[in-house]
Motif scaffolding. Structure first.
Motif, PDB file in Angstrom:
ATOM      1  N   VAL A   1       0.822  -1.216   0.000  1.00 28.45           N
ATOM      2  CA  VAL A   1       0.000   0.000   0.000  1.00 28.45           C
ATOM      3  C   VAL A   1       0.856   1.267   0.000  1.00 28.45           C
ATOM      4  CG1 VAL A   1      -1.912  -1.178   1.129  1.00 28.45           C
ATOM      5  CG2 VAL A   1      -0.265   0.091   2.537  1.00 28.45           C
TER       6      VAL A   1
ATOM      7  N   LEU B   1      -0.510   4.183  -1.799  1.00 23.09           N
ATOM      8  CA  LEU B   1      -1.825   4.677  -1.377  1.00 23.09           C
ATOM      9  C   LEU B   1      -1.649   5.512  -0.113  1.00 23.09           C
ATOM     10  CD1 LEU B   1      -3.831   1.340  -1.768  1.00 23.09           C
ATOM     11  CD2 LEU B   1      -3.594   3.195  -3.451  1.00 23.09           C
TER      12      LEU B   1
ATOM     13  N   THR C   1      -9.111  -2.664   1.556  1.00 22.01           N
ATOM     14  CA  THR C   1      -8.392  -3.366   0.495  1.00 22.01           C
ATOM     15  C   THR C   1      -8.661  -4.865   0.476  1.00 22.01           C
ATOM     16  OG1 THR C   1      -6.448  -3.753   1.885  1.00 22.01           O
ATOM     17  CG2 THR C   1      -6.523  -1.679   0.622  1.00 22.01           C
TER      18      THR C   1
ATOM     19  N   ASP D   1      -5.506  -1.513  -7.113  1.00 30.11           N
ATOM     20  CA  ASP D   1      -5.668  -0.099  -6.764  1.00 30.11           C
ATOM     21  C   ASP D   1      -6.855   0.521  -7.483  1.00 30.11           C
ATOM     22  OD1 ASP D   1      -3.337  -0.627  -5.412  1.00 30.11           O
ATOM     23  OD2 ASP D   1      -2.143   0.939  -6.396  1.00 30.11           O
ATOM     24  N   THR D   2      -7.148   0.037  -8.671  1.00 32.38           N
ATOM     25  CA  THR D   2      -8.267   0.582  -9.439  1.00 32.38           C
ATOM     26  C   THR D   2      -9.616   0.301  -8.777  1.00 32.38           C
ATOM     27  OG1 THR D   2      -8.147  -1.409 -10.813  1.00 32.38           O
ATOM     28  CG2 THR D   2      -7.129   0.594 -11.685  1.00 32.38           C
TER      29      THR D   2
ATOM     30  N   LEU E   1      -5.662   9.302  -5.335  1.00 33.19           N
ATOM     31  CA  LEU E   1      -5.836   8.223  -6.294  1.00 33.19           C
ATOM     32  C   LEU E   1      -5.346   8.674  -7.661  1.00 33.19           C
ATOM     33  CD1 LEU E   1      -9.401   7.045  -5.292  1.00 33.19           C
ATOM     34  CD2 LEU E   1      -7.235   5.941  -4.766  1.00 33.19           C
TER      35      LEU E   1
END
Length: 275
Positions: free
Chosen positions: A37, A40, A205, A218-219, A259
């Motif tokens: 991550v 993110l 997640t 991630d999308t 994002l």
């Protein structure tokens, strides 16, 4: 956009792992999670015990200590757990009990009502359910009166969505997680939950996505952000802070990693569940 990751697993082979239907997951340590991550803006989260960890608490205490402030635990407990153990776990950062009706490894359905009420009275914990939404109608007499219920992975199946929405109407929270597990239109489910209660959806997640047909991407967060629209900030952070009794959001850092503008999956991704 900041994320309080409301559903993640840590799989550390240094601690006991129990085969579930012959399945033992590959290691996914705190270091692995941090690496995954890193791109993110994760500012906290909830480490959730899996069926393969049964009632072991040692891995969870270690994971929470390593992850630090902002992370809490969701654990599995036997129905006869002593009060003192619940309070000890609460002091260590545990905030909920999990009942895994789909995979087992937790307290059974027969103990759900008693256990859920007891941990709520003792420590203010809520109860999280890994359950097929199509079973919610039969469970409604037990679930609707409980103090606080959370349902994992959007209830997994489109056939359970009407009953999931009825549960949200009684104050339940839903996790927008595990898109690689679900058999439903993600955008439709998210939109309909938020229409009932904008505070009833949290994001996560589901890493490392054990037994999912496909792992977290991630999308998935991009898709969720667009589906949540004006409620995205609440879904990604505020609702989870409220649910897990986390402190208010820290002051923004000099650079906030939002994002990225990646190509998203087609709206309403539908993926068949793992057999």
């Amino acid at each position: 956009m900041r994320l309080v990751d409301a559903h993640l697993h840590v799989v550390d082979p240094a601690f006991p792992l129990v085969p579930n239907d012959g399945f033992v997951p590959e290691p996914f340590t705190v270091a692995d999670y941090r690496a995954r991550v890193a791109g993110l803006d994760v500012v906290g989260g909830a480490v959730v015990s899996g069926s393969f960890q049964a009632f072991d608490q040692t891995y969870l205490a270690t994971a929470l200590a390593q992850l630090g402030p902002g992370f809490v635990g969701v654990t599995q407990l036997p129905a006869d757990v002593p009060d003192a153990e619940v309070l000890r776990l609460d002091a260590a950062g545990v905030r909920a009990v999990r009942v895994n009706l789909r995979r087992g490894g937790s307290a059974p359905l027969a103990d759900l009502d008693r256990l859920a009420r007891r941990v709520h009275e003792l420590a203010g914990w809520h109860t999280e359910l890994h359950v097929d939404g199509r079973d919610l109608a039969d469970l409604a007499p037990v679930l609707h009166p409980l103090p606080q219920v959370v349902v994992d992975h959007l209830g997994l199946h489109a056939g359970g969505l009407p009953d999931l929405l009825r549960l949200v109407g009684t104050g339940a929270v839903v996790k927008a997680t595990g898109f690689g597990r679900v058999e439903l239109d993600v955008v439709d489910a998210v939109t309909r939950v938020l229409a009932v209660d904008p505070q009833a959806l949290v994001a996560g997640t589901d890493l490392p996505s054990t037994r999912a047909r496909r792992p977290f991407a991630d999308t998935d967060l991009d898709l969720l952000a667009r589906a949540a629209g004006e409620h995205a900030e609440a879904v990604f952070e505020d609702n989870a802070r409220r649910l897990y009794r986390l402190p208010p959001s820290p002051a923004p850092s000099a650079v906030i990693m939002g994002l990225s503008p990646r190509a998203a999956p087609a709206p309403g991704v539908s993926v068949a569940p793992t057999p």
